[in-house]
Design a protein around this motif. Structure first.
Motif, mmCIF file in Angstrom:
data_model
loop_
_atom_site.group_PDB
_atom_site.id
_atom_site.type_symbol
_atom_site.label_atom_id
_atom_site.label_comp_id
_atom_site.label_asym_id
_atom_site.label_seq_id
_atom_site.Cartn_x
_atom_site.Cartn_y
_atom_site.Cartn_z
ATOM 1 N N ILE A 122 -7.952 -25.205 -15.268
ATOM 2 C CA ILE A 122 -7.930 -23.818 -14.790
ATOM 3 C C ILE A 122 -8.032 -22.854 -15.966
ATOM 4 O O ILE A 122 -8.811 -21.888 -15.948
ATOM 5 N N GLY A 125 -11.382 -22.740 -17.544
ATOM 6 C CA GLY A 125 -12.318 -21.997 -16.701
ATOM 7 C C GLY A 125 -12.300 -20.513 -17.034
ATOM 8 O O GLY A 125 -13.317 -19.818 -16.936
ATOM 9 N N TRP A 126 -11.130 -20.031 -17.435
ATOM 10 C CA TRP A 126 -11.007 -18.633 -17.855
ATOM 11 C C TRP A 126 -11.419 -18.443 -19.314
ATOM 12 O O TRP A 126 -11.922 -17.390 -19.696
ATOM 13 N N LYS A 276 -13.465 -24.869 -4.455
ATOM 14 C CA LYS A 276 -12.555 -23.805 -4.892
ATOM 15 C C LYS A 276 -11.094 -24.101 -4.576
ATOM 16 O O LYS A 276 -10.195 -23.531 -5.186
ATOM 17 N N VAL A 280 -7.901 -20.656 -1.939
ATOM 18 C CA VAL A 280 -8.866 -19.712 -2.506
ATOM 19 C C VAL A 280 -10.003 -19.480 -1.507
ATOM 20 O O VAL A 280 -10.450 -18.344 -1.295
ATOM 21 N N ASP A 284 -11.026 -15.890 0.068
ATOM 22 C CA ASP A 284 -12.407 -15.399 -0.099
ATOM 23 C C ASP A 284 -13.036 -15.076 1.252
ATOM 24 O O ASP A 284 -13.799 -14.122 1.388
ATOM 25 N N GLY A 290 -10.444 -10.030 -5.573
ATOM 26 C CA GLY A 290 -9.581 -10.605 -6.599
ATOM 27 C C GLY A 290 -8.546 -11.578 -6.079
ATOM 28 O O GLY A 290 -7.807 -12.180 -6.866
ATOM 29 N N GLY A 292 -8.884 -14.498 -4.647
ATOM 30 C CA GLY A 292 -9.161 -15.880 -5.026
ATOM 31 C C GLY A 292 -8.677 -16.195 -6.427
ATOM 32 O O GLY A 292 -8.039 -17.230 -6.661
ATOM 33 N N GLN A 293 -8.953 -15.304 -7.367
ATOM 34 C CA GLN A 293 -8.495 -15.521 -8.744
ATOM 35 C C GLN A 293 -6.975 -15.454 -8.835
ATOM 36 O O GLN A 293 -6.352 -16.188 -9.606
ATOM 37 N N LEU A 294 -6.381 -14.573 -8.039
ATOM 38 C CA LEU A 294 -4.922 -14.497 -8.026
ATOM 39 C C LEU A 294 -4.320 -15.808 -7.537
ATOM 40 O O LEU A 294 -3.309 -16.275 -8.064
ATOM 41 N N ASN A 296 -5.672 -18.676 -7.933
ATOM 42 C CA ASN A 296 -5.815 -19.626 -9.035
ATOM 43 C C ASN A 296 -4.638 -19.528 -10.001
ATOM 44 O O ASN A 296 -4.192 -20.530 -10.568
ATOM 45 N N VAL A 297 -4.133 -18.318 -10.196
ATOM 46 C CA VAL A 297 -2.938 -18.137 -11.030
ATOM 47 C C VAL A 297 -1.750 -18.855 -10.387
ATOM 48 O O VAL A 297 -0.962 -19.521 -11.074
#
Length: 463
Positions: A122, A125-126, A276, A280, A284, A290, A292-294, A296-297
């Motif tokens: 993860i 990826g960032w 994903k 996520v 989506d 945002g 989905g990214q949240l 991921n956190v």
């Protein structure tokens, strides 16, 4: 077979401090049910079972609730950092404690490495271009140091990790229910199209449901940590009792509820469910910027939380085994109320798994993964048969210790054992899980043989 006369918990357990507060234990119990298996592993189950994944999680959840109730009954009566390993020894002798204890230690240490790899993916990826192993090393050092210092540090980390996970899942469920009801701004109610279309509720038939069931069973792994941690809490009996009594609604809400929301919102055969991750993909689908990214956190936090919990759990299992004469004495040394050498050994083993995943991914690492594939079923089996034996001894000799009771004893215990046997049969039918079954069975037999030989040798030496 040894006597099951009820004995008080061993005084050696007092070597550990009681640094966990009730709020720590409550949140560990609450957040422990929200693990990496739910966030990451459920995607493959949905892809195989479709909407029937809800049924798969319900069936496996019922089994887990019975197992946790049995474990809670024994842990409230005999608080111990060895948890089910100590209960198995008390019920059947040192060989049983040795077998299930070291099996679980290997499982937890390997899981530390796997969760570290998942967390590193993860982050890379960032931050593309940064090496996976360096991130895993950083995570490992952080949690090793945290667990070396004091048990309250572990408790604080898990408290805040769990709070974030619970908050995120709670918000996800609220948004999902609003979207399903058609009252979330900017979204249309999906109705039952994703549940009844695309092949219906059972698009994969019985085989798909079986794959989903097996995936759901292993997603529940890690719930046992709360009974290990309870031995270092201010009030072990109350802590275990509270955690076990709330297990039913936690499993129903977080696991079954999440799966129902996801398969209602997202087509089960959408590639994003696996690529994903289901959470996520669902966010989506709602078009929340945002989100989905949240999520991921949140998944990253879940993986780091699991790493922290497994470093802790593996070190305490190792310590308890040594204290009971079932392991190398070096790992039993306690400093500042913490078994620091056991923490180091568990962390080193976990990082060694990461190295193997890069160095020998197709043979040694694959072999290790297969070996731990069905360990959780071995643990659950020992919990059930130990509870059958110890419950009768408790009722006869120390009924006041039964502050938590398994429902409809012994009938539901036998139902749980039948459920485990059915899962083993299902694993034997699937080519991928059949290999895991063979390797786990082999490891268990080897450990049982070693444990029994040690027990016989010590018995002869004492004569």
């Amino acid at each position: 077979m040894p006597s099951t006369t009820v004995k008080a918990p061993r005084e050696s357990e007092a070597s550990l401090t009681h640094g966990l507060k009730q709020r720590h234990l409550s949140m560990i119990a609450l957040g422990g049910v929200i693990g990496a298996g739910l966030f990451v592993g459920s995607g493959a189950g949905i892809a195989a079972a479709g909407p029937s994944i809800v049924l798969a999680y319900t069936l496996s959840g019922l089994l887990v609730m019975l197992v946790m109730r049995m474990l809670g009954e024994m842990s409230a009566a005999y608080p111990s950092s060895g948890s089910f390993s100590a209960h198995a020894e008390r019920a059947f002798g040192p060989w049983a404690g040795f077998t299930v204890g070291w099996s679980f230690w290997i499982l937890l240490c390997t899981a530390v490495g796997l969760e570290g790899i998942g967390a590193a993916k993860i982050v890379t990826g960032w931050l593309p271009g940064t090496p996976d192993w360096a991130w895993v090393a950083l995570f490992m050092v952080v949690f090793c140091v945290t667990n070396l210092a004091a048990v309250k540090n572990f408790g604080e980390f898990e408290f805040w990790f769990a709070a974030l996970k619970v908050g995120a899942i709670g918000l996800f469920l609220v948004l999902g229910v609003l979207a399903i009801a058609g009252v979330l701004p900017g979204t249309d109610a999906p109705g039952t199209a994703n549940l009844t279309g695309r092949g219906g509720f059972f698009p994969g038939g019985g085989e798909g449901l079986v794959v989903g069931l097996l995936a759901s069973v292993f997603a529940y792994g890690g719930l046992e940590t709360v009974t290990i941690a309870a031995a270092e809490s201010e009030d072990p009996v109350r802590g275990v009792a509270s955690a076990v009594r709330t297990a039913m609604w936690r499993i129903a809400l977080f696991y079954v509820g999440s799966m129902a929301v996801i398969v209602t919102l997202v087509p089960w055969d959408s590639k994003s469910v696996v690529e994903k991750g289901p959470y996520v993909a669902a966010l989506d689908e709602l078009g929340i910027p945002g989100a989905g990214q949240l999520m991921n956190v949140v998944v990253l936090v879940a993986l780091l939380s699991a790493m922290n919990a497994n470093v802790y759990g593996s070190s305490r299992i190792a310590y308890s085994l040594v204290e009971r004469g079932l392991g190398p004495g070096l790992l039993g040394r306690v400093s500042g109320g913490v078994p620091r050498l056991a923490v180091l050994a568990s962390s080193v083993f976990g990082f060694a798994c990461v190295v193997l995943s890069h160095w020998r991914p197709d043979d040694v690492f694959s072999w290790l993964l297969n070996m731990i594939g069905a360990v959780i079923l071995v643990v659950w089996g020992f919990i059930a048969v130990s509870q059958l034996r110890l419950r009768r001894a408790l009722e006869r000799e120390a009924p006041e210790r039964l502050t938590v009771r398994t429902w409809a004893f012994p009938y539901l215990t036998w139902v749980a054992l039948a459920g485990m046997a059915a899962i083993l049969v299902l694993m034997a039918r699937e080519p991928d899980t059949r290999v895991q079954l063979y390797w786990t069975g082999g490891m268990t037999l080897v450990l049982a043989g070693v444990g029994y030989a040690r027990q016989k040798r010590l018995l002869v030496a004492s004569l």
